[in-house]
Write a protein that holds these residues in place. Structure first.
Motif, PDB file in Angstrom:
ATOM      1  N   VAL A 258     -54.881 -38.370  89.012  1.00 36.57           N
ATOM      2  CA  VAL A 258     -53.966 -37.980  87.928  1.00 36.57           C
ATOM      3  C   VAL A 258     -52.980 -36.930  88.425  1.00 36.57           C
ATOM      4  CG1 VAL A 258     -53.816 -36.859  85.669  1.00 36.57           C
ATOM      5  CG2 VAL A 258     -55.599 -38.564  86.082  1.00 36.57           C
ATOM      6  N   LEU A 259     -53.454 -36.038  89.294  1.00 40.50           N
ATOM      7  CA  LEU A 259     -52.626 -34.946  89.810  1.00 40.50           C
ATOM      8  C   LEU A 259     -51.935 -35.294  91.126  1.00 40.50           C
ATOM      9  CD1 LEU A 259     -55.121 -32.063  89.001  1.00 40.50           C
ATOM     10  CD2 LEU A 259     -52.934 -32.498  87.851  1.00 40.50           C
ATOM     11  N   ASN A 260     -51.987 -36.561  91.513  1.00 42.97           N
ATOM     12  CA  ASN A 260     -51.334 -37.037  92.735  1.00 42.97           C
ATOM     13  C   ASN A 260     -51.821 -36.329  93.995  1.00 42.97           C
ATOM     14  OD1 ASN A 260     -48.560 -37.825  90.820  1.00 42.97           O
ATOM     15  ND2 ASN A 260     -49.431 -39.316  92.241  1.00 42.97           N
ATOM     16  N   LEU A 261     -53.073 -35.890  93.979  1.00 43.99           N
ATOM     17  CA  LEU A 261     -53.686 -35.328  95.172  1.00 43.99           C
ATOM     18  C   LEU A 261     -54.379 -36.408  95.987  1.00 43.99           C
ATOM     19  CD1 LEU A 261     -55.213 -32.103  93.592  1.00 43.99           C
ATOM     20  CD2 LEU A 261     -53.145 -32.272  94.996  1.00 43.99           C
ATOM     21  N   VAL A 262     -54.660 -37.532  95.344  1.00 47.20           N
ATOM     22  CA  VAL A 262     -55.247 -38.704  95.993  1.00 47.20           C
ATOM     23  C   VAL A 262     -54.410 -39.910  95.579  1.00 47.20           C
ATOM     24  CG1 VAL A 262     -57.247 -40.257  96.061  1.00 47.20           C
ATOM     25  CG2 VAL A 262     -57.588 -37.773  96.116  1.00 47.20           C
ATOM     26  N   ARG A 263     -54.058 -40.763  96.554  1.00 47.54           N
ATOM     27  CA  ARG A 263     -53.254 -41.943  96.260  1.00 47.54           C
ATOM     28  C   ARG A 263     -54.157 -43.070  95.742  1.00 47.54           C
ATOM     29  NH1 ARG A 263     -48.281 -43.529  98.040  1.00 47.54           N
ATOM     30  NH2 ARG A 263     -48.265 -41.831  99.575  1.00 47.54           N
TER      31      ARG A 263
ATOM     32  N   TYR B 138     -47.408 -37.381  87.879  1.00 48.61           N
ATOM     33  CA  TYR B 138     -47.348 -35.945  88.147  1.00 48.61           C
ATOM     34  C   TYR B 138     -46.314 -35.645  89.222  1.00 48.61           C
ATOM     35  CZ  TYR B 138     -48.789 -31.225  89.422  1.00 48.61           C
ATOM     36  OH  TYR B 138     -48.794 -29.876  89.688  1.00 48.61           O
ATOM     37  N   ALA B 139     -46.248 -36.480  90.261  1.00 52.70           N
ATOM     38  CA  ALA B 139     -45.321 -36.261  91.377  1.00 52.70           C
ATOM     39  C   ALA B 139     -43.873 -36.335  90.939  1.00 52.70           C
ATOM     40  CB  ALA B 139     -45.581 -37.274  92.489  1.00 52.70           C
ATOM     41  N   ASP B 140     -43.588 -36.974  89.788  1.00 57.26           N
ATOM     42  CA  ASP B 140     -42.212 -37.132  89.323  1.00 57.26           C
ATOM     43  C   ASP B 140     -41.794 -36.073  88.313  1.00 57.26           C
ATOM     44  OD1 ASP B 140     -41.951 -39.412  90.913  1.00 57.26           O
ATOM     45  OD2 ASP B 140     -42.671 -40.740  89.318  1.00 57.26           O
ATOM     46  N   LEU B 141     -42.692 -35.181  87.944  1.00 57.92           N
ATOM     47  CA  LEU B 141     -42.351 -34.125  86.991  1.00 57.92           C
ATOM     48  C   LEU B 141     -41.381 -33.148  87.642  1.00 57.92           C
ATOM     49  CD1 LEU B 141     -45.907 -33.387  85.522  1.00 57.92           C
ATOM     50  CD2 LEU B 141     -44.079 -34.725  84.457  1.00 57.92           C
ATOM     51  N   THR B 142     -40.365 -32.755  86.905  1.00 57.27           N
ATOM     52  CA  THR B 142     -39.341 -31.881  87.488  1.00 57.27           C
ATOM     53  C   THR B 142     -39.822 -30.430  87.628  1.00 57.27           C
ATOM     54  OG1 THR B 142     -38.403 -31.566  85.269  1.00 57.27           O
ATOM     55  CG2 THR B 142     -37.444 -33.307  86.653  1.00 57.27           C
ATOM     56  N   ASP B 143     -40.699 -29.986  86.745  1.00 56.58           N
ATOM     57  CA  ASP B 143     -41.200 -28.611  86.803  1.00 56.58           C
ATOM     58  C   ASP B 143     -42.688 -28.639  86.466  1.00 56.58           C
ATOM     59  OD1 ASP B 143     -41.239 -25.917  87.098  1.00 56.58           O
ATOM     60  OD2 ASP B 143     -39.991 -25.465  85.347  1.00 56.58           O
TER      61      ASP B 143
END
Length: 301
Positions: A51-56, A69-74
């Motif tokens: 969910v937090l883009n720490l694992v693909r 999560y990886a696409d969130l601007t802030d």
């Protein structure tokens, strides 16, 4: 607040020949605390990391408010996360650790004192991290997760190291954040605490969804409460209750009755003159239901 829920769709993670997470789908709604439960090795932490883009992911998607999560601007102002006890430099004070994070994220350093007060660490703000207990480190990690005043909180075993007073504080804090309209997802092994804290549950085992829904609904779905009755005329009472109930004699001579409530049993006993010496109810709790739902499905990885 906008719709800042979490949506997991067909999420799968395969490590070599092991399916750590297997086609998992669930949602987490704003304004509610959602408990994320599963046996050891169920895939909870791997799911949170995806969910937090720490694992693909191997397959599937996980979005927050409709975005990865990886696409969130802030992201720090959108999502606060704690996946393990806070890791800070041993020689840095709690306040300076948070101020450093504020500076890196473009957040006013005064926010560090705000969140220290929120988590009850103001008296220890000037102490070095190496002197913090595990419970204090957990509080510092939650403070770091709150720095950006996020709409979404994702916490993995946040009560580790907390004493009973700290666990109650945690419960009150997370409930108050959900009441503000935030999305709160909490993974925990403390089932009795989750029964008090959570509005909804997501239960997984061996990487797969077992059950999702409101806490009361999941507990009620496991079946009726059991009634325990002591009477000198058990056979007469059983006959009067009829085939709609299940009655068995347990250790000590009491009857365990499923399928009838207290008033029904009392009325039947009165009709046939079966004096009741004791009548107690054993209601289902989350621990019993969890063990029932996950029995035989644990997968130690």
């Amino acid at each position: 607040m906008a719709d800042d829920g979490i949506a997991v769709r067909g999420l799968t993670k395969i490590y070599k020949n092991v399916r750590a997470v297997d086609d998992l789908s669930f949602t987490v709604s704003p304004g509610r605390v959602t408990g994320f439960l599963g046996p050891n090795g169920a895939g909870k932490t791997t799911t949170l990391r995806m969910v937090l883009n720490l694992v693909r992911p191997t397959a599937g998607t996980a979005t927050i408010g409709g975005q990865r999560y990886a696409d969130l601007t802030d992201p720090i102002r959108k999502v606060g996360a704690l996946l393990e006890a806070s890791g800070a430099h041993r020689g840095r004070t709690g306040r300076n650790h948070l101020r450093m994070l504020c500076d890196a994220a473009g957040i006013p350093i005064s926010r560090a004192d705000d969140v220290l007060a929120t988590v009850g660490l103001t008296p220890a703000a000037a102490r070095k991290f190496k002197g913090y207990s595990l419970g204090m480190r957990q509080r510092l990690g939650i403070a770091a997760a709150l720095l950006g005043d996020p709409d979404v909180l994702i916490l993995d075993e946040p009560a580790n190291g907390l004493d009973p007073e700290g666990i109650r504080w945690m419960r009150d804090l997370l409930k108050s954040l959900a009441e503000q309209g935030r999305t709160v997802l909490v993974s925990s092994h403390l089932l009795s605490e989750m029964e008090l804290l959570a509005d909804d549950l997501v239960i997984i085992a061996a990487g797969k969804l077992v059950r999702q829904g409101p806490v009361a609904e999941i507990i009620d779905s496991a079946g009726s409460a059991q009634m325990f009755v002591r009477t000198p005329r058990p056979e007469v009472l059983i006959a009067e209750l009829g085939a709609a109930v299940t009655a068995t004699v347990v250790e000590g001579g009491a009857l365990r009755i499923v399928g009838a409530d207290g008033p029904t049993i009392g009325a039947a006993a009165m009709r046939v003159g079966a004096e009741i010496h004791e009548l107690t109810v054993e209601r289902r709790d989350l621990e019993n239901v969890f063990l029932q739902l996950t029995a035989g499905k644990a997968d130690i990885r």
